[in-house]
Design an enzyme around this catalytic site. Structure first.
Site, PDB file in Angstrom:
ATOM      1  N   GLU A 220     -14.647  22.989  34.712  1.00 50.93           N
ATOM      2  CA  GLU A 220     -16.277  22.809  34.677  1.00 50.93           C
ATOM      3  C   GLU A 220     -17.004  24.184  35.023  1.00 50.93           C
ATOM      4  O   GLU A 220     -17.487  24.144  36.006  1.00 50.93           O
ATOM      5  CB  GLU A 220     -16.751  21.411  35.102  1.00 50.93           C
ATOM      6  CG  GLU A 220     -16.132  20.387  34.677  1.00 50.93           C
ATOM      7  CD  GLU A 220     -17.311  19.203  35.107  1.00 50.93           C
ATOM      8  OE1 GLU A 220     -18.080  19.092  36.050  1.00 50.93           O
ATOM      9  OE2 GLU A 220     -16.859  17.759  34.540  1.00 50.93           O
TER      10      GLU A 220
ATOM     11  N   GLU B  34     -12.068  15.039  30.479  1.00 49.50           N
ATOM     12  CA  GLU B  34     -12.576  14.360  31.538  1.00 49.50           C
ATOM     13  C   GLU B  34     -13.702  13.435  31.277  1.00 49.50           C
ATOM     14  O   GLU B  34     -14.467  14.114  30.636  1.00 49.50           O
ATOM     15  CB  GLU B  34     -12.686  15.135  32.847  1.00 49.50           C
ATOM     16  CG  GLU B  34     -13.367  14.420  34.199  1.00 49.50           C
ATOM     17  CD  GLU B  34     -13.825  15.278  35.208  1.00 49.50           C
ATOM     18  OE1 GLU B  34     -12.959  16.353  35.626  1.00 49.50           O
ATOM     19  OE2 GLU B  34     -14.862  15.101  35.700  1.00 49.50           O
TER      20      GLU B  34
END
Ligand code: IDC
Length: 450
Positions: free
Chosen positions: A280, A372
């Site tokens: 991320e 995710e």
């Protein structure tokens, strides 16, 4: 199973009145039993059960063993580990020192190498009987996700199997391996493959927070072991280089090159591996992420030319939305590489219609992979929003976007699929699932459209 006498921690016991009884007893009053709970070609996971065979409560214990040259402990849990040369000493984790008469506790470890532990002072055989090593899981039979689909590749905006058919993979993400290694064992992984009928295991290796940077060799080996575990069950393995804080993946560029060079060289011939080069990115421009990707991807390609690689996107893999951008910054300036996909992440209680609209827009021109997502808020906790989750998963199913849910673990947070404490036992069935886990299993276990 092998029974040993353990070192009863006499020196410690002598100082503590509550364990004085231990001193008077023969050393054989406590036993430690060693079991291999799972094994693979380059290592194994071991468990040691410590039992108080005395008639009184003890409040500490100690197990010490030596590993033959070439074998090391990568990681342990439910005990405090210290190491001197090849000798490992384990004492209670802090909460499992007190054992009532007849009670037991256990701790686990992952070893890199195949040498089995020899207890200090043990008179037992140095080679365990063959029965201590359970047979490894049978190879794919032709019905597993990998056996059916083989080497994947990106075709247009979709993920395709070796026959060129567009498919969707559905599965679960581990939690951070530095904290939850004990959740990835023979029983839990069998449950994921057989009961959940998952297609995919995402292997989340944090880089910071006690992860890769603290022990590169150990974490690399742990990831490789899990790739093997997935392969033996016919599951795809998504190797997640879990950058999070700091958010700029370039901070970890050198580590990423080292890690992916090793992992891709070792696993180049496997059909089940997919690489996720940064989890991320946040607080970094798309140009910065693209530059990182264009330096890491060639490292993987040099070893494993045909694997699918997933690139994280700006704003915690939100395609930029969480930092006020849109996927247009990617479509107008894509990563200069082929056979790649872009990551999108969402947390269903936090990320609603505007994010869904962006995914729908982006999916028309970019190959997306939801590497995710959570059923909860972006904190990993809070309320489980099943309605938003269902809307999201219906959208992903319709667009054939693959996904992995955070997390296949017993973390004490509502995103975890298992109730807290589950991974201390061997039962991974329906009775130990959380609300989130129950819902995800019901979604993932439906028939695949391969
Ligand atoms: C969370 C974990 C939590 C941990 C925290 C910090 O659930 O136990 O303390 O990370 O490491 C992400 C991240 C993922 C987060 C998750 C939930 O990829 O690492 O896990 N999340 O906050 N992005 C959005 C949410």
């Amino acid at each position: 199973m092998r029974r040993w006498r353990i070192l009863a921690g006499v020196a410690v016991a002598a100082a503590a009145a509550t364990v004085a009884t231990v001193i008077a007893l023969p050393a054989s009053a406590e036993t430690a039993a060693f079991t291999v709970t799972s094994s693979w070609s380059t290592g194994y996971q071991g468990q040691i059960e410590v039992r108080n065979n005395t008639s009184a409560t003890i409040n500490t214990w100690q197990v010490r063993f030596t590993l033959p040259a070439g074998t090391t402990v990568v990681n342990s849990w439910n005990a405090t580990q210290s190491v001197s040369g090849s000798t490992y000493t384990f004492t209670p984790a802090g909460w499992n020192g007190t054992l009532a008469a007849g009670a037991s506790t256990s701790f686990g470890f992952v070893a890199n190498g195949t040498g089995r532990p020899v207890l200090d002072g043990s008179t037992g055989p140095t080679t365990p009987p063959a029965t201590t090593t359970p047979p490894t899981t049978a190879p794919p039979t032709g019905t597993t996700p990998v056996a059916i689909n083989g080497q994947l590749r990106v075709c247009g905006t979709k993920l395709c199997n070796s026959n060129g058919k567009a498919i969707q993979l559905r599965g679960m993400s581990t939690h951070g391996l530095q904290w939850f290694a004990k959740c990835y064992n023979t029983n839990s992984l069998n449950a994921l493959a057989n009961d959940w009928k998952a297609d995919l295991l995402r292997i989340s290796m944090y880089v910071q927070e006690g992860g890769y940077e603290t022990n590169p060799a150990g974490f690399t080996s742990q990831v490789n072991n899990l790739v093997d575990q997935a392969e033996s069950r016919g599951l795809y393995a998504l190797v997640d280089f879990h950058t999070l804080t700091p958010g700029d993946p370039n901070y970890n560029l050198a580590r990423a090159k080292t890690f992916f060079n090793e992992v891709s060289a070792r696993n180049a011939n496997k059909k089940n591996i997919i690489y996720e080069i940064t989890n991320e990115p946040n607080g970094v421009s798309w140009a910065g992420i693209k530059s990182y990707a264009e330096q890491v991807i060639p490292v993987i390609r040099a070893n494993d030319p045909d694997a699918v690689i997933v690139v994280g996107t700006r704003g915690w893999s939100s395609l930029g939305v969480s930092e006020g951008a849109t996927s247009a910054e990617i479509t107008t300036n894509p990563v200069n590489a082929s056979n790649i996909m872009y990551a999108f992440h969402f947390y269903a209680a936090s990320h609603l219609d505007n994010y869904r609209a962006e995914v729908q827009r982006a999916a028309a021109s970019l190959p997306l992979f939801v590497t995710e997502f959570g059923t909860v808020t972006y904190t990993g906790g809070g309320q489980v929003d099943l309605q938003s989750t269902a809307t999201w998963l219906d959208l992903l199913d319709r667009l054939q976007i693959s996904y992995a849910n955070w997390t296949y673990s017993d973390a004490d947070e509502s995103s975890a699929a298992f109730r807290s404490g589950t991974c201390n036992g061997s039962d991974y069935g329906s009775g130990v699932l959380s609300q989130s886990g129950t819902y995800l299993k019901s979604r993932i276990s439906t028939p695949d459209n391969f």
